[in-house]
Design a protein around this motif. Structure first.
Motif, short mmCIF file in Angstrom:
data_model
loop_
_atom_site.label_atom_id
_atom_site.label_comp_id
_atom_site.label_asym_id
_atom_site.label_seq_id
_atom_site.Cartn_x
_atom_site.Cartn_y
_atom_site.Cartn_z
N ASN A 47 -12.47 -9.05 -42.17
CA ASN A 47 -12.99 -8.22 -41.86
C ASN A 47 -14.16 -7.38 -43.23
OD1 ASN A 47 -12.17 -6.82 -39.28
ND2 ASN A 47 -9.87 -6.71 -40.43
N THR B 218 -6.71 -9.05 -43.77
CA THR B 218 -7.31 -8.14 -42.86
C THR B 218 -7.71 -6.11 -42.66
OG1 THR B 218 -4.95 -7.24 -41.77
CG2 THR B 218 -5.82 -9.37 -41.39
N LYS B 219 -7.42 -6.03 -44.44
CA LYS B 219 -8.13 -4.47 -44.26
C LYS B 219 -9.46 -4.76 -44.70
CE LYS B 219 -3.88 -2.35 -46.10
NZ LYS B 219 -3.82 -1.56 -45.16
N MET B 220 -9.75 -3.34 -44.36
CA MET B 220 -11.33 -3.35 -44.46
C MET B 220 -12.10 -3.46 -46.08
SD MET B 220 -11.97 -3.18 -41.53
CE MET B 220 -14.14 -3.21 -41.88
N ASP C 9 -8.50 1.97 -44.26
CA ASP C 9 -8.54 2.11 -42.97
C ASP C 9 -9.93 1.90 -43.17
OD1 ASP C 9 -8.51 4.75 -43.37
OD2 ASP C 9 -7.08 5.15 -41.90
N THR D 78 -14.04 0.46 -38.87
CA THR D 78 -12.59 -0.50 -39.33
C THR D 78 -12.34 -1.20 -38.67
OG1 THR D 78 -11.83 0.60 -36.92
CG2 THR D 78 -12.34 2.64 -38.22
N GLU D 79 -10.89 -1.58 -38.21
CA GLU D 79 -9.99 -3.11 -37.80
C GLU D 79 -10.54 -3.05 -36.65
OE1 GLU D 79 -6.47 -4.43 -39.39
OE2 GLU D 79 -6.56 -3.43 -41.84
N LYS D 80 -10.68 -1.85 -35.81
CA LYS D 80 -10.76 -1.93 -34.45
C LYS D 80 -11.66 -1.09 -33.57
CE LYS D 80 -8.35 -0.89 -29.99
NZ LYS D 80 -7.52 0.15 -29.55
#
Length: 474
Positions: A65, A324-326, A366, A393-395
């Protein structure tokens, strides 16, 4: 006597181990131009040919990300060098000058005993007010404007890859032989050979795969000339043929750079430097390539903001893992300095991810800011450009323009961002939460989200051409 010899031997062993543990890592930072995250073999693109990067993904930590906060050349590069956001370093518009007094990454390494080198595209020197960009980009970057880099083979900005000039440390003009990325790679190899006994930080900044798309060496163009390119579903039918043509050339540049990265990796291993070298591969921003009928960059969609980012450091990081964190451009400088056990200047606004990468800390991150303080050039107002602020964000992706909420996508359910659900009742709770995240980042950065002309006035910048002329937005 034997006891004394044994004690001396143990002390020597401890001393050697301590030196090995605190050995300064080398840094090789590969920066490409306009390479979007979606176009890599290992992420699922079955057509683009990237064997070296596929291998690198198994040896490195892949940042899934990684985001270009302000996805355009000069602003992104200034954030890379300073660890700051665009409204703090002031480069939110291409071809403006980074202030010499900014504390930059190479200066910190240099102060701590490193050799520093930069090869390729720079694009943060700017030029005098009133000079055209085409002329300003031909000027050498004088020694007081190199922000801590000593070894120097640089052009401010060119995409004439087969007729590419550069200036050396003495401002003498030279020309790269052939396709410039290949020649620049050979120069980077020589630099590493010459500095293998010293800790060094080397930035290799390639111009491709930025347009023009049809100028890669023939052998790379031949890889794709008969390929029926599979387009992303968000490319409209009326753009199909042009998109396929451009993407064939885009992929050819990518494959050429993949071979360059292979050569760099092979030399690092050959020199015995692999274990203690931090190797980074990334890009300043992506490329829309006709997704959503859009081209180039600056825009808030995934093809523009989502970039590849891999960090390999065998001495400390587990190969083939994901972060996987921003993560975004202001975070690069503090993270590299942290991984190198070097001090992080107080001016830095980004976050040091060293603890997250080493498994000693879980960062509470996040959301990443995405922003366009002033649309310009290829996305000026007359071409539909607009100011925006948003979070990725991740989503989700959530974006405001000056009129209010503009875009909201669920990137997991809608990876091609074809269903804008902004202001829809069923997403009201999610939108409210994203609004809180966005306002928190803007407040922390002191970003008032003003119209673009206000920032141009604050920084005393002239507009280029007719960039300031507005028209009603659709």
């Amino acid at each position: 006597m034997k006891k004394l010899l044994l004690l001396a031997g143990l002390l020597l062993m401890v001393s050697c181990q301590s030196k090995k543990e605190i050995a300064k890592p080398n840094v090789v930072f590969v920066l490409t131009d306009q390479w979007r995250a979606q176009d890599l073999g290992f992420v699922g693109n079955k057509q683009v040919i990237t064997p070296a990067i596929n291998t690198l993904s198994k040896e490195a930590v892949v940042f899934t990300n990684a985001i270009s906060n302000i996805p355009v050349c000069t602003p992104a590069r200034a954030s890379l060098m300073t660890g700051k956001y665009p409204l703090s370093h002031g480069l939110f518009y291409n071809d403006k000058p980074l202030r010499s007094e900014e504390i930059c990454i190479a200066e910190v390494y240099k102060e701590n005993g490193y050799q520093t080198g930069y090869i390729g595209k720079w694009h943060i020197n700017g030029h005098p007010q009133g000079m055209k960009n085409s002329a300003g980009r031909q000027l050498p970057v004088t020694v007081n404007r190199r922000q801590g880099f000593d070894y120097w083979k640089v052009h401010e900005c060119t995409h004439n890859y087969n007729n590419s000039i550069y200036y050396d440390e003495n401002d003498v003009k030279h020309k790269w032989e052939g396709y410039d990325a290949i020649a620049q790679t050979k120069d980077a190899v020589k630099y590493m050979q010459d500095n293998k006994e010293n800790p060094f930080v080397l930035f290799v900044s390639y111009g491709p795969p930025h347009a023009p798309y049809n100028t890669a060496p023939k052998k790379y163009q031949d890889l794709y000339k008969d390929m029926d390119i599979q387009l992303r579903p968000n490319v409209p039918e009326d753009k199909t043929e042009k998109a396929k043509e451009d993407i064939r050339g885009y992929y050819a540049h990518i494959s050429a750079l993949d071979d360059c990265i292979a050569e760099l990796q092979q030399e690092i291993k050959k020199l015995g430097l692999d274990e203690n070298t931090i190797f980074v591969f990334t890009s300043d921003h992506g490329d829309m390539l006709y997704s959503h009928s859009q081209v180039k960059k600056q825009k808030p969609w995934e093809e523009s903001i989502h970039i590849p980012f891999m960090l390999k450091y065998p001495a400390k990081l587990k190969a083939g893992t994901q972060m996987t964190k921003m993560f975004s451009f202001p975070d690069i400088m503090p993270t590299l300095l942290g991984m190198s056990n070097l001090p992080i200047p107080e001016t830095v606004q980004g976050i040091d991810y060293t603890g997250q990468l080493l498994g000693t800390e879980v960062l509470d991150v996040d959301a990443a800011l995405i922003t366009c303080p002033v649309p310009f050039h290829q996305w000026k107002y007359k071409r539909g450009g607009r100011e925006y602020r948003g979070v990725r964000t991740e989503k989700y992706t959530y974006v405001h323009d000056l009129n209010g909420p503009w875009l909201l996508y669920d990137n997991l359910k809608d990876p091609y961002q074809m269903n804008n659900v902004v202001d829809q009742p069923e997403f009201s709770t999610i939108q409210a939460d994203l609004e809180v995240k966005l306002l928190a980042i803007l407040d922390k950065n002191g970003d008032e989200f003003l119209p673009g002309e206000e920032y141009m006035k604050q920084w005393g910048y002239n507009w280029d051409s007719n960039d300031s002329i507005k028209q009603a937005m659709n």
